[in-house]
Write an enzyme that holds these catalytic residues in place. Sequence first.
Site, PDB file in Angstrom:
ATOM      1  N   HIS A 109      81.170 -37.174 -15.349  1.00 19.30           N
ATOM      2  CA  HIS A 109      80.025 -37.206 -14.435  1.00 19.30           C
ATOM      3  C   HIS A 109      78.964 -38.138 -14.982  1.00 19.30           C
ATOM      4  CE1 HIS A 109      81.633 -33.088 -13.354  1.00 19.30           C
ATOM      5  NE2 HIS A 109      81.660 -33.755 -12.226  1.00 19.30           N
TER       6      HIS A 109
ATOM      7  N   HIS B 290      87.413 -37.807  -8.639  1.00 20.14           N
ATOM      8  CA  HIS B 290      87.904 -37.375  -9.948  1.00 20.14           C
ATOM      9  C   HIS B 290      89.419 -37.547 -10.021  1.00 20.14           C
ATOM     10  CE1 HIS B 290      84.387 -35.725 -11.795  1.00 20.14           C
ATOM     11  NE2 HIS B 290      84.246 -34.704 -10.978  1.00 20.14           N
TER      12      HIS B 290
ATOM     13  N   HIS C 233      83.909 -35.950  -3.758  1.00 19.22           N
ATOM     14  CA  HIS C 233      83.633 -35.912  -5.198  1.00 19.22           C
ATOM     15  C   HIS C 233      84.904 -35.555  -5.979  1.00 19.22           C
ATOM     16  CE1 HIS C 233      81.061 -34.683  -8.753  1.00 19.22           C
ATOM     17  NE2 HIS C 233      82.155 -33.985  -8.994  1.00 19.22           N
ATOM     18  N   GLU C 234      85.575 -34.496  -5.546  1.00 17.88           N
ATOM     19  CA  GLU C 234      86.792 -34.079  -6.246  1.00 17.88           C
ATOM     20  C   GLU C 234      87.895 -35.130  -6.115  1.00 17.88           C
ATOM     21  OE1 GLU C 234      86.944 -31.465  -8.282  1.00 17.88           O
ATOM     22  OE2 GLU C 234      84.860 -31.002  -7.818  1.00 17.88           O
TER      23      GLU C 234
HETATM   24 ZN    ZN Z   1      82.804 -33.395 -10.714  1.00 23.50          ZN
END
Ligand code: ZN
Length: 678
Positions: A372, A294, A290-291
Amino acid sequence: MEAESPVPSLLLLLLLLLLLCPVCVLGRCIFDEVQSSVRVVSLPITLSDLSDRPLNQAEVPPLSTKDSGSPLQTTQKTQDATSQHLQSHRFRRMEKNWIRDVVQPEPIRIKMWTLRESPTLSHWERERVEAAVSEAISTVSNLLSVRRVPDRLLLNRDINKYCRFIWRNSSSANYNRCGRANEKYRAESCLGVNIPEDHLRGYTVYPHPDLPNLKVLKPDGMGVPDSDFLLYMHTQSTEKCRADSSVLAYSAHCQTDTDGRPVAGVMVICRESLRADQFSHERLVQTVIHELFHMLGFSKELYRTWRDCSLSPQSVACTFRGHVTNTDETGQMRLYSPSVIKSLHTHLNSTHTELGAPLEKQDAGPGGVSSHWEARVLQGSIMMATLGDPSLFQIDPVTLSALQDTGWYSVNFSHAQSLLWGEGEGDSFGSLSTCNNSSSFFCTGSGLGCHYLHLHKGECQSDEYLEGCRIYKPLANSSECWKEENERKTEVENWSGEIYHSDSRCFLSSLIRQNHPSPSVSVEGRCYRHRCTGTNMYEIQVGGSDWHDCPAGKSIEVVGYCGAVFCPDKRLCHQYDVLPPASTHKPHVPAQISTKAPFSERNHTLSHQLLTSYTSLNSKPAPHFSTSTVKAGMIVAPVLGITTVLFLLAFLIRKCCSDSVRVHAFIETPHVMQLQPA
Ligand SMILES: [Zn+2]
Ligand SMILES: *[C@@H]1O[C@H](CO)[C@@H](O)[C@H](O)[C@H]1NC(C)=O
Ligand SMILES: *[C@@H]1O[C@H](CO)[C@@H](O)[C@H](O)[C@H]1NC(C)=O
Ligand SMILES: *[C@@H]1O[C@H](CO)[C@@H](O)[C@H](O)[C@H]1NC(C)=O
Ligand SMILES: *[C@@H]1O[C@H](CO)[C@@H](O)[C@H](O)[C@H]1NC(C)=O
Ligand SMILES: *[C@@H]1O[C@H](CO)[C@@H](O)[C@H](O)[C@H]1NC(C)=O
């Protein structure tokens, strides 16, 4: 003898709860907040049709887009004339197309760099971090390909840090170059982490505005070979970790290259999340992915530099996408980029061709833009603002489309995981005005049911991200049907026929063993075994019963039990990658689709079905105990709300066992009448 102090027993209870529940703590992402506090070193984006003076990376001062001292955007004020000029230079170029020789994209090489100044981690802490990060990196490089960095990756220094004075007269030869060094400059840092000198370009001072005299204060470092993205890992219990125990990790990208692509970032893993009682490898892997998403581009700070690169046989031509975010007529902020629109369109089976993917409002800044997806619409996506049990979150096609639309990556969609949430539900799915009455993915009230993936029992709940819409969320403890040890934990006398097994799933049920006096019974989510007989076709097994065909979208009764079980439509044996975490094997699907039990009632209207179920129950012959058959398969059109199902199941049990049990009637009857089959 003294009575036992209550404190240790409380602690014990707390510890027990933690042990029971390592995954029920939600992981909250604070990426936007973190990223906006980072001063990114970004090279001016160069386009290759430069007819004037080719820009050499080494001689162009990097452009800082953020002031590290302030979390607010003070760019306008703090930027000096130099960067303002660069900014306009950059935007002028943005309008032009640029052509570049084709370099075939290859899987991205992300190099993890563990910092020496990290506090000494224990052997197992280091192992946990390395195992999780390596797995995440390998997943991401299977998904994303880039035009690889030739030779070695060298990062840039922030001219505003190492330089005290920059030549600002545009007619001077050393325009934009450093005139005098800042003696206080020590190191390049990002998110509190010092970047090794060896990874950085050197820096030079030009004491005179026009003379070529220069003083190399630091030569270029060695750089990092075979690397397209440098990931600096820092495992520590930081203030941000301590401030919110639901934060497992956070990150920010630190540098972008001349394509605008992020090439370095820092990820902080909260040391607390590695503790034995909290740790889950799968969860950490998912958080790191997830990171990484980003840092690699799914970031509101980068939306404006996403590019549209069309591949022609001889070249790649890129233009800037410009604004990819906008609010729709209901005020919902959405991300509008071609692959995202297309993929959401396919996912929701919408006819609305310009349907952008909604962005989360809860963690959005003043502009309303966030990094998100909106939880109501893209529940279960890895890019939601909060993550929980890793088996409930997928690397979905909409997220991958967003990464594709950055223009920096070529995505291998064959690795996408399926997103069951909202599939085929149309463009108004998940809107605040429809979530309470038009979809089986949402619920009303606060009853017990099943999480939509049916791996967990759930409770109908809302939260700040759902903004009043309610969904079945996994129960706080022992909710996994596939976990055999939950059978012992729940310790309920098995009057409901539950079986906890690796192939068990959650079903809405009102089953009670016949003649079993039970004080109070309601319709709720229960665990029964299932096995696939075809796509969207399966059989179920209830305690003490044989396998019974469970036709999707209908309810069945089971011999020896009162009440009924509802067989969900398009949730089980539908997407084969929806599996409990431990499963490495896929469920067996016979090639031949079972044609055992044809149900002719499928097209009946709801009112008719209610009637048939009523009459069939009334005219029911004495129970015959041939265990191989289902007593009746009936009711329920394929499209209906959970409320209707609850009502029907409650109705069935009332008919059968009303003498011996009290039924919790938490279902408001009027809802049934509102829901007409499509
Ligand atoms: Zn996030
Ligand atoms: C900029 O430099 C040129 C030549 O070096 C000089 O003629 C001019 O006066 C300078 N402008 C300013 C604003 O200092
Ligand atoms: C995508 O991944 C699959 C499975 O690993 C592989 O067979 C295929 O060649 C990949 N496609 C591309 C374009 O790299
Ligand atoms: C998509 O919607 C159309 C009607 O709008 C319907 O006919 C079709 O079956 C749907 N497809 C899927 C996969 O649900
Ligand atoms: C759902 O509820 C809204 C108001 O809450 C109402 O306007 C709408 O007509 C309802 N839709 C259905 C299908 O009942
Ligand atoms: C866990 O389950 C037990 C029994 O089902 C229940 O008594 C307890 O309150 C639950 N704990 C939490 C935190 O919900």
